[in-house]
Design an enzyme around this catalytic site. Structure first.
Site, PDB file in Angstrom:
ATOM      1  N   ASP A  69       0.780  -1.357   0.256  1.00 16.46           N
ATOM      2  CA  ASP A  69       0.599  -0.104   0.510  1.00 16.46           C
ATOM      3  C   ASP A  69       0.547   0.932   0.205  1.00 16.46           C
ATOM      4  O   ASP A  69       2.014   1.149   0.372  1.00 16.46           O
ATOM      5  CB  ASP A  69      -0.996  -0.161   1.546  1.00 16.46           C
ATOM      6  CG  ASP A  69      -0.140   0.116   2.653  1.00 16.46           C
ATOM      7  OD1 ASP A  69       0.585  -1.098   2.255  1.00 16.46           O
ATOM      8  OD2 ASP A  69      -0.420   0.825   3.253  1.00 16.46           O
ATOM      9  N   GLU A 134       0.028  -1.114   5.810  1.00 17.98           N
ATOM     10  CA  GLU A 134       1.004  -0.226   6.728  1.00 17.98           C
ATOM     11  C   GLU A 134       0.819   1.256   6.944  1.00 17.98           C
ATOM     12  O   GLU A 134       0.868   2.060   7.900  1.00 17.98           O
ATOM     13  CB  GLU A 134       2.718  -0.620   6.183  1.00 17.98           C
ATOM     14  CG  GLU A 134       3.646  -0.270   6.744  1.00 17.98           C
ATOM     15  CD  GLU A 134       3.897   0.756   7.281  1.00 17.98           C
ATOM     16  OE1 GLU A 134       4.949   1.471   8.048  1.00 17.98           O
ATOM     17  OE2 GLU A 134       3.890   2.064   5.712  1.00 17.98           O
TER      18      GLU A 134
END
Length: 376
Positions: A69, A134
């Site tokens: 991400d 994250e």
């Protein structure tokens, strides 16, 4: 012709995987690793995509940990090159995630492929742990995968996190620990009223001001040889209705501690609440502990990183615990040695994020050399 690392990095950057989206990055990596003999296991939790891919069954287990991400790109018109159209320009690779951390993920995957091709009978096991959570709340990502691994008895010995650790040149800094992160959301309650009649009101801004000054000025600790001193920072503060003649009835304040091993989250909570009580504030306070501090002392993993960097770059790397948090905070409590090693972090989360293309190839070589030192 682009190198295998650069080609894969571009494929990943072209997928707009803004937290918690993965946009197919992990499926692409799973196919690549599957061809190298890894057993790829998707571990979705909620809206988050996670991938656990392991080759081998024996100890020791070396894990490459990272995330697919990225943070939002912000205003597209501010970018020189479109954020999800990877662009090579004057030796730099531009795109959201180039440095944080799709470049590192590509370097990891190619390093694993090359190492396995050269050492098909390597000792121990290799794994890749990826999440799409994250950059977000980090509640359904790496922490959930690590919990799952623990319940089935899979123990990580070494974890190499691909966060962009370097400062000015690739490999000049690696992170062998991180400070803890403790956040507070504070509401100081007063009584709303007219500014001309302060005796009929209770201004929470005035009441909080001396306490805030004391919090800012306080020395929480002096750090130690591994950690800088604990810091207190206010990130948001709001009070008032927007009208110039109204005393507010409430003050909202958000703050954060980045703390060393010289203190603890309970000690910080107690100190803050004691100070607020001493100032006779009417308040409500909610705490969030994002991670405890951790430290990996010099050992097999740190030494392997230092030597691989020296051999391939000529640099004498610096060990550091500065900076923000990473998913290493979820792996370290299992007893694993954890090190963060990745590209230069100068443009992460910025418009026109970029990384030196040659650094990604060199980073993959460093990862491969670490594999050779630990598992060949």
């Amino acid at each position: 012709m682009a190198s295998p690392v650069l080609t894969l990095a571009c494929e990943l950057i072209s997928r707009p995987s803004v937290t918690p989206e993965d946009a197919g990055c992990q499926a692409l990596i799973a196919r690549r690793l599957g061809s190298a003999g890894f057993r790829a296991e998707p571990m979705p939790f909620g809206e988050v995509s996670n991938l656990w891919a392991r080759r081998g069954h024996e100890a020791p287990l070396l894990v490459f940990a990272g995330h697919t991400d990225v943070v939002p790109p912000g205003p597209l018109e501010a970018w020189t090159h479109p954020p999800f159209e990877p662009t090579l320009h004057e030796g730099m690779l531009y795109g959201r995630g180039a440095a944080d951390m799709k470049g590192s993920v590509a370097a990891m995957v190619v390093a694993c492929e090359r190492f396995v091709a050269r050492h098909p009978g390597h000792r121990g096991s290799i794994a890749v742990l990826l999440t799409s959570d994250e950059e977000g709340p980090a509640v359904d990502g790496t922490v959930r995968v690590v919990q799952t691994l623990g319940t089935r008895g899979e123990h990580i010995d070494w974890a190499l996190v691909g966060e962009p650790s370097s400062s000015e040149r690739l490999g000049d800094v690696i992170k062998n620990g991180r400070r803890g992160s403790l956040s507070g959301e504070l509401r100081v309650l007063g009584r709303q009223g007219h500014v001309a009649y302060p005796h009929l009101a209770d201004n929470p801004i005035h009441r909080m001001a001396p306490a805030l000054a004391e919090l800012v000025a306080r020395e929480w600790d002096r750090g130690n040889e591994h950690f800088p001193p604990t810091t207190f920072q206010v990130s948001n503060i709001h009070g008032g209705t927007g009208a110039g003649n109204v005393i507010p009835g409430e003050l909202r304040l958000q703050f954060n501690f980045r703390f060393s091993t010289e203190t603890s989250a309970p000690a910080l909570r107690e100190a803050v609440e004691s100070l607020l009580d001493r100032h006779r504030l009417n308040y409500a306070l909610d705490w969030t502990l994002s991670g405890e501090p951790f430290l990996t002392p010099e050992g097999e993993l740190v030494e392997a990183c230092i030597e691989a960097i020296r051999e391939l770059t000529g640099l004498r790397t610096q060990l550091s615990t500065a900076g923000g948090t990473s998913d290493g905070r979820f792996i370290a409590p299992t007893g694993a040695q954890v090190v963060e090693l990745g590209p230069v972090n100068a443009t992460i989360h910025q418009v026109d994020e970029h990384v030196r293309a040659a650094d990604l190839d060199r980073l993959s070589q460093i990862y491969e050399r670490i594999l050779e030192r630990l598992l060949s």
